[in-house]
Design an enzyme around this catalytic site. Structure first.
Site, PDB file in Angstrom:
ATOM      1  N   PRO A   2      29.887   3.251 -64.385  1.00  0.00           N
ATOM      2  CA  PRO A   2      29.525   4.531 -63.760  1.00  0.00           C
ATOM      3  C   PRO A   2      29.943   5.692 -64.664  1.00  0.00           C
ATOM      4  O   PRO A   2      31.077   5.757 -65.112  1.00  0.00           O
ATOM      5  CB  PRO A   2      30.322   4.551 -62.459  1.00  0.00           C
ATOM      6  CG  PRO A   2      30.862   3.177 -62.287  1.00  0.00           C
ATOM      7  CD  PRO A   2      30.898   2.529 -63.628  1.00  0.00           C
ATOM      8  N   GLU A   3      29.007   6.566 -64.971  1.00  0.00           N
ATOM      9  CA  GLU A   3      29.319   7.738 -65.785  1.00  0.00           C
ATOM     10  C   GLU A   3      29.404   8.961 -64.877  1.00  0.00           C
ATOM     11  O   GLU A   3      29.190   8.871 -63.668  1.00  0.00           O
ATOM     12  CB  GLU A   3      28.270   7.885 -66.884  1.00  0.00           C
ATOM     13  CG  GLU A   3      28.355   6.739 -67.898  1.00  0.00           C
ATOM     14  CD  GLU A   3      27.920   7.134 -69.310  1.00  0.00           C
ATOM     15  OE1 GLU A   3      27.906   8.343 -69.616  1.00  0.00           O
ATOM     16  OE2 GLU A   3      27.608   6.233 -70.100  1.00  0.00           O
TER      17      GLU A   3
END
Ligand SMILES: [Zn+2]
Length: 271
Positions: A2-3
């Site tokens: 997840p960014e």
């Protein structure tokens, strides 16, 4: 992984469900995350009201008044909304159960996420204190990026991914922002001049913003907290496009490795 856009999308999805709501209970099924989940966490959270849900870098900060629940999704974590009747699965390590029956659940197969408690200002927590400016903050601009890169001889792409320089710019968005600014990812950071730093800061903001608007990218099994998959992936200019034609000039996109991560760039557009 997840960014920042996925974390921000998650935050925006959760705010209306959580802020102002009272926590009935917290359930910890696995204490062995990247750092141990505090044993007394359920006790600290029970009965607390969530006053605000903020984000710093890729950390989610649940303001519970007497302290803050700090949550990081790690490599493979995601938060999703269930109800108390939904049985927990193998990788569901943590639940926040609200008085109204809503359950916010952390699923994290690789267990690199974090669930921590901090009393006092969360920004003073050792994990958060050294984080650089937020990419969306007005104080992050070309001049700041120029200053932060003067003594860095490492490749610009790796420097962008250093959270001390700017918060939360991960692999995908570093690749995309460099393409949009026409900068070769291998260029030593300190050789990037004022104008190019300005362009880069602007494109970091733009790339992250459009990903948030699209609901985050849908790489792996990331699903926004509303259960809808994001679709920013279809807008990637270089990321994951090795061997395909550059959307600007038609040259084949090249893939190289930098610090164990894949870098994609157009050898013609990016100098
Ligand atoms: Zn090109």
């Amino acid at each position: 992984m997840p960014e920042l856009p996925e974390v921000e999308t998650t935050r925006r999805g959760l705010v209306p469900l959580l802020v102002g709501k009272r926590i009935k209970a917290a359930v910890v099924r696995h204490h062995g995350l990247r750092q141990p989940v505090p044993r007394n966490l359920p006790k600290l959270l029970a009965g607390a009201t969530i006053r605000n849900l903020a984000r710093r870098g890729k950390y989610l900060l649940f303001d519970c008044g007497k302290g803050t629940l700090i949550l990081h999704l790690g490599m493979s974590g995601r938060l999703w909304v269930a109800n108390k009747a939904t049985p927990a699965e193998k990788h569901d390590h943590f639940d926040l159960v609200l008085e109204n029956g809503t359950v916010v659940r952390l699923r994290d197969p690789r267990r690199f996420g974090l669930v921590l408690w901090h009393k006092g200002d969360p920004l003073s927590h050792p994990l958060l204190a050294g984080i650089g400016p937020e990419p969306f903050a007005p104080e992050f601009d070309g001049a700041v990026l120029y200053q932060a890169t003067r003594n860095r001889s490492a490749a610009i792409k790796q420097v962008l991914m250093d959270s001390h320089v700017v918060a939360g710019v991960g692999n995908i968005y570093a690749n995309e922002a460099l393409f949009r600014s026409g900068i070769n990812p291998r260029t030593p950071a300190r050789r990037i001049g004022h104008e190019r730093c300005k362009s880069l800061a602007r494109n970091i903001k733009k790339t992250l913003e459009s990903a948030i608007v699209a609901g985050g990218s849908s790489l792996r099994d990331y699903v926004g907290s509303d259960g809808l998959a994001g679709n920013f992936q279809s807008q990637f200019m270089v990321y994951g496009r090795a061997g395909k034609p550059c959307q600007r000039c038609g040259t084949k996109i090249r893939e190289i490795r930098q610090g164990q991560r894949s870098t994609y760039y157009c050898p013609r557009c990016q100098k």
